[in-house]
Design a protein around this motif. Structure first.
Motif, PDB file in Angstrom:
ATOM      1  N   PRO A 193      45.283 -21.165  18.268  1.00  0.00           N
ATOM      2  CA  PRO A 193      45.224 -22.596  17.932  1.00  0.00           C
ATOM      3  C   PRO A 193      44.512 -23.431  18.995  1.00  0.00           C
ATOM      4  CG  PRO A 193      47.386 -22.068  18.798  1.00  0.00           C
ATOM      5  CD  PRO A 193      46.622 -20.769  18.741  1.00  0.00           C
ATOM      6  N   TRP A 194      43.259 -23.047  19.291  1.00  0.00           N
ATOM      7  CA  TRP A 194      42.479 -23.820  20.244  1.00  0.00           C
ATOM      8  C   TRP A 194      42.021 -25.133  19.602  1.00  0.00           C
ATOM      9  CZ3 TRP A 194      43.718 -21.807  24.517  1.00  0.00           C
ATOM     10  CH2 TRP A 194      43.733 -20.422  24.738  1.00  0.00           C
ATOM     11  N   ALA A 195      41.710 -26.086  20.425  1.00  0.00           N
ATOM     12  CA  ALA A 195      41.366 -27.427  19.939  1.00  0.00           C
ATOM     13  C   ALA A 195      40.119 -27.424  19.062  1.00  0.00           C
ATOM     14  CB  ALA A 195      41.177 -28.375  21.119  1.00  0.00           C
ATOM     15  N   ASP A 196      39.204 -26.479  19.310  1.00  0.00           N
ATOM     16  CA  ASP A 196      37.979 -26.444  18.515  1.00  0.00           C
ATOM     17  C   ASP A 196      38.097 -25.572  17.265  1.00  0.00           C
ATOM     18  OD1 ASP A 196      38.076 -23.995  19.725  1.00  0.00           O
ATOM     19  OD2 ASP A 196      36.078 -24.088  20.622  1.00  0.00           O
ATOM     20  N   ASN A 197      39.271 -25.004  17.046  1.00  0.00           N
ATOM     21  CA  ASN A 197      39.486 -24.177  15.861  1.00  0.00           C
ATOM     22  C   ASN A 197      40.049 -25.064  14.752  1.00  0.00           C
ATOM     23  OD1 ASN A 197      39.957 -22.203  13.972  1.00  0.00           O
ATOM     24  ND2 ASN A 197      40.901 -20.765  15.417  1.00  0.00           N
ATOM     25  N   LEU A 198      39.155 -25.698  14.014  1.00  0.00           N
ATOM     26  CA  LEU A 198      39.571 -26.725  13.055  1.00  0.00           C
ATOM     27  C   LEU A 198      40.150 -26.150  11.769  1.00  0.00           C
ATOM     28  CD1 LEU A 198      36.547 -29.188  13.432  1.00  0.00           C
ATOM     29  CD2 LEU A 198      38.726 -29.176  14.671  1.00  0.00           C
ATOM     30  N   GLU A 199      39.909 -24.881  11.506  1.00  0.00           N
ATOM     31  CA  GLU A 199      40.352 -24.298  10.243  1.00  0.00           C
ATOM     32  C   GLU A 199      41.805 -23.829  10.287  1.00  0.00           C
ATOM     33  OE1 GLU A 199      38.459 -24.390   7.537  1.00  0.00           O
ATOM     34  OE2 GLU A 199      36.993 -25.440   8.787  1.00  0.00           O
ATOM     35  N   ILE A 200      42.301 -23.553  11.471  1.00  0.00           N
ATOM     36  CA  ILE A 200      43.618 -22.929  11.583  1.00  0.00           C
ATOM     37  C   ILE A 200      44.721 -23.987  11.621  1.00  0.00           C
ATOM     38  CG2 ILE A 200      43.727 -22.890  14.108  1.00  0.00           C
ATOM     39  CD1 ILE A 200      44.842 -20.046  13.892  1.00  0.00           C
ATOM     40  N   PHE A 201      45.882 -23.645  11.089  1.00  0.00           N
ATOM     41  CA  PHE A 201      47.072 -24.511  11.183  1.00  0.00           C
ATOM     42  C   PHE A 201      47.573 -24.471  12.618  1.00  0.00           C
ATOM     43  CE2 PHE A 201      51.751 -24.720  11.226  1.00  0.00           C
ATOM     44  CZ  PHE A 201      51.930 -25.997  10.717  1.00  0.00           C
ATOM     45  N   ARG A 202      47.599 -25.628  13.276  1.00  0.00           N
ATOM     46  CA  ARG A 202      47.974 -25.622  14.691  1.00  0.00           C
ATOM     47  C   ARG A 202      48.839 -26.823  15.099  1.00  0.00           C
ATOM     48  NH1 ARG A 202      42.300 -27.869  15.659  1.00  0.00           N
ATOM     49  NH2 ARG A 202      42.798 -29.721  16.868  1.00  0.00           N
ATOM     50  N   ASP A 203      49.327 -27.612  14.147  1.00  0.00           N
ATOM     51  CA  ASP A 203      50.063 -28.834  14.474  1.00  0.00           C
ATOM     52  C   ASP A 203      51.227 -28.611  15.442  1.00  0.00           C
ATOM     53  OD1 ASP A 203      48.295 -30.060  12.821  1.00  0.00           O
ATOM     54  OD2 ASP A 203      49.712 -30.516  11.216  1.00  0.00           O
ATOM     55  N   PRO A 204      52.084 -27.569  15.244  1.00  0.00           N
ATOM     56  CA  PRO A 204      53.199 -27.404  16.174  1.00  0.00           C
ATOM     57  C   PRO A 204      52.752 -27.143  17.614  1.00  0.00           C
ATOM     58  CG  PRO A 204      53.622 -26.228  14.140  1.00  0.00           C
ATOM     59  CD  PRO A 204      52.191 -26.663  14.093  1.00  0.00           C
ATOM     60  N   MET A 205      51.710 -26.314  17.789  1.00  0.00           N
ATOM     61  CA  MET A 205      51.213 -26.070  19.141  1.00  0.00           C
ATOM     62  C   MET A 205      50.604 -27.331  19.727  1.00  0.00           C
ATOM     63  SD  MET A 205      50.839 -24.054  21.747  1.00  0.00           S
ATOM     64  CE  MET A 205      51.043 -22.339  21.277  1.00  0.00           C
ATOM     65  N   ASP A 206      49.840 -28.074  18.936  1.00  0.00           N
ATOM     66  CA  ASP A 206      49.264 -29.340  19.422  1.00  0.00           C
ATOM     67  C   ASP A 206      50.364 -30.293  19.877  1.00  0.00           C
ATOM     68  OD1 ASP A 206      46.758 -28.409  18.799  1.00  0.00           O
ATOM     69  OD2 ASP A 206      46.475 -29.702  17.049  1.00  0.00           O
ATOM     70  N   HIS A 207      51.430 -30.355  19.099  1.00  0.00           N
ATOM     71  CA  HIS A 207      52.543 -31.270  19.409  1.00  0.00           C
ATOM     72  C   HIS A 207      53.160 -30.936  20.762  1.00  0.00           C
ATOM     73  CE1 HIS A 207      56.167 -33.705  18.748  1.00  0.00           C
ATOM     74  NE2 HIS A 207      56.869 -32.643  19.121  1.00  0.00           N
ATOM     75  N   PHE A 208      53.471 -29.667  20.986  1.00  0.00           N
ATOM     76  CA  PHE A 208      54.151 -29.299  22.228  1.00  0.00           C
ATOM     77  C   PHE A 208      53.203 -29.285  23.425  1.00  0.00           C
ATOM     78  CE2 PHE A 208      57.362 -27.674  19.205  1.00  0.00           C
ATOM     79  CZ  PHE A 208      58.449 -28.380  19.708  1.00  0.00           C
ATOM     80  N   ARG A 209      51.933 -28.988  23.189  1.00  0.00           N
ATOM     81  CA  ARG A 209      50.971 -29.127  24.283  1.00  0.00           C
ATOM     82  C   ARG A 209      50.864 -30.587  24.703  1.00  0.00           C
ATOM     83  NH1 ARG A 209      45.341 -26.196  23.089  1.00  0.00           N
ATOM     84  NH2 ARG A 209      44.923 -27.152  25.134  1.00  0.00           N
ATOM     85  N   ASP A 210      50.905 -31.481  23.734  1.00  0.00           N
ATOM     86  CA  ASP A 210      50.829 -32.907  24.034  1.00  0.00           C
ATOM     87  C   ASP A 210      52.040 -33.354  24.849  1.00  0.00           C
ATOM     88  OD1 ASP A 210      49.333 -35.440  23.524  1.00  0.00           O
ATOM     89  OD2 ASP A 210      51.214 -36.027  22.569  1.00  0.00           O
ATOM     90  N   ILE A 211      53.225 -32.880  24.466  1.00  0.00           N
ATOM     91  CA  ILE A 211      54.443 -33.196  25.223  1.00  0.00           C
ATOM     92  C   ILE A 211      54.320 -32.689  26.663  1.00  0.00           C
ATOM     93  CG2 ILE A 211      56.878 -32.576  25.483  1.00  0.00           C
ATOM     94  CD1 ILE A 211      57.155 -32.720  22.474  1.00  0.00           C
ATOM     95  N   ALA A 212      53.785 -31.473  26.814  1.00  0.00           N
ATOM     96  CA  ALA A 212      53.724 -30.835  28.128  1.00  0.00           C
ATOM     97  C   ALA A 212      52.801 -31.563  29.096  1.00  0.00           C
ATOM     98  CB  ALA A 212      53.273 -29.386  27.969  1.00  0.00           C
ATOM     99  N   THR A 213      51.767 -32.228  28.565  1.00  0.00           N
ATOM    100  CA  THR A 213      50.751 -32.815  29.448  1.00  0.00           C
ATOM    101  C   THR A 213      50.727 -34.333  29.422  1.00  0.00           C
ATOM    102  OG1 THR A 213      49.102 -32.617  27.662  1.00  0.00           O
ATOM    103  CG2 THR A 213      49.280 -30.776  29.206  1.00  0.00           C
ATOM    104  N   LYS A 214      51.615 -34.947  28.679  1.00  0.00           N
ATOM    105  CA  LYS A 214      51.540 -36.390  28.436  1.00  0.00           C
ATOM    106  C   LYS A 214      51.625 -37.216  29.715  1.00  0.00           C
ATOM    107  CE  LYS A 214      52.667 -37.991  24.524  1.00  0.00           C
ATOM    108  NZ  LYS A 214      53.382 -38.345  23.285  1.00  0.00           N
ATOM    109  N   GLY A 215      52.309 -36.739  30.724  1.00  0.00           N
ATOM    110  CA  GLY A 215      52.479 -37.531  31.938  1.00  0.00           C
ATOM    111  C   GLY A 215      51.300 -37.485  32.889  1.00  0.00           C
ATOM    112  N   SER A 216      50.300 -36.697  32.617  1.00  0.00           N
ATOM    113  CA  SER A 216      49.198 -36.540  33.568  1.00  0.00           C
ATOM    114  C   SER A 216      48.187 -37.674  33.417  1.00  0.00           C
ATOM    115  CB  SER A 216      48.497 -35.200  33.360  1.00  0.00           C
ATOM    116  OG  SER A 216      47.766 -35.190  32.152  1.00  0.00           O
TER     117      SER A 216
END
Length: 313
Positions: free
Chosen positions: A251-274
């Protein structure tokens, strides 16, 4: 009551963007769980240790010299935990996966030595020889067991005890894999399945299967979108806990065809403070993170290797 289990995750520097999402999901759904990172390569995990109270097992920390020498690389790094984990019992989860619920609740009652995922697909002869092991190559060398009806499992998630398996058997299988291409497939997956079902056949361990993971490649995108939804920015639990595992395209950011919402969500949580997250909106930070971890670090590692070779010559 949930039995306290550690979580074990193997990773190299290219896994870091997805690993952050994996760790954030554990903190969200199983905040009391201790975590061990088994790393392949020299890269800093200091911020992950701080944010997730994790411990890191580096290659130099591995006591067994055979494991230290031979059990690293694609898939094999996770096998180090079978003997060197700080936890007597633990859940292994691949870095390209996120929790969707506390998966520890799915572990069946009983004192089982090993718990693996229920069958998620029909294992045809083609799948057997592409994802697990080739019986025509393996059984002339290693002890036979009735393999045709075995529910072989994807090894992205499993529960095990430390020191359960025979180290000598593992080393023989590793050597055979190295010298016999096409014999034991998918990194460690063929080896681990062989060891588990061989030990079951001879009565050396007890095991159970249960639902542990949802393998993204075998589910249609509409089904994935229905199962793993959000309301008001929060995950909506499915009817049972699961691990969403991208056992295939990542679920890389440039992989637009794949279902990746859950990974995007938790990656966002992990890095939001930076600070960089604030400066790079949307998927731009994720793309930058992937570029740094997958491309820049790989290039630096290759340059370092070339310099060493130049000095030797």
């Amino acid at each position: 009551m949930i039995e306290e289990l550690g979580f074990s995750i193997a990773c190299y520097h290219g896994d870091l963007p997805l690993l952050r999402g994996c760790l954030a999901s554990i903190k969200y759904f199983a905040p009391d769980a201790p975590i061990c990172l088994i790393t392949d390569g020299n890269f800093s995990t200091r911020s992950l240790e701080r944010d997730y109270s994790a411990v890191t097992l580096r290659r130099a920390d591995v006591r067994n010299k055979d494991l230290q020498k031979w059990s690293y690389g694609y898939g094999l790094t996770k096998m180090v935990g079978l003997w060197e984990s700080p936890f007597e019992r633990f859940v292994h989860i691949d870095a390209d996966a996120v929790l969707w619920g506390d998966i520890r609740k799915n572990i069946p009652p009983g004192n089982f030595d090993f718990v693996f995922n229920e069958p998620h697909e029909i294992i045809t002869e083609k799948i057997q020889c592409a994802q697990y092991f080739d019986p025509t190559l393996v059984f002339p060398i290693f002890p036979y067991f009735p393999w045709r009806d075995c529910p072989f499992f994807n090894s992205g998630v499993f529960v095990t005890r430390r020191d359960l398996f025979d180290m000598d058997e593992y080393m023989r299988l590793l050597e055979f894999q190295r010298v016999t291409p096409g014999s034991l497939l998918a990194g460690e997956q063929g080896i681990l399945n062989f060891m588990v079902f061989n030990a079951l056949h001879t009565g050396r361990l007890t095991a159970a299967s249960t639902h542990l993971q949802s393998a993204v490649p075998v589910l249609a995108k509409p089904e994935l979108e229905s199962r793993f939804r959000f309301e008001n920015g929060h995950p909506v639990p499915w009817f049972q806990p699961t691990v969403i595992h991208w056992a295939g395209p990542k679920p890389w950011a440039d992989n637009l065809e794949i279902f990746r919402d859950p990974m995007d969500h938790f990656r966002d949580i992990a890095t939001k403070g930076s600070l960089l997250h604030a400066l790079l909106p949307g998927t731009r930070y994720a793309e930058f993170d992937e570029w740094m971890c997958r491309d820049v670090l790989k290039s630096l590692a290759n340059l370092k290797k070339q310099v060493k070779n130049f000095i030797r010559n």
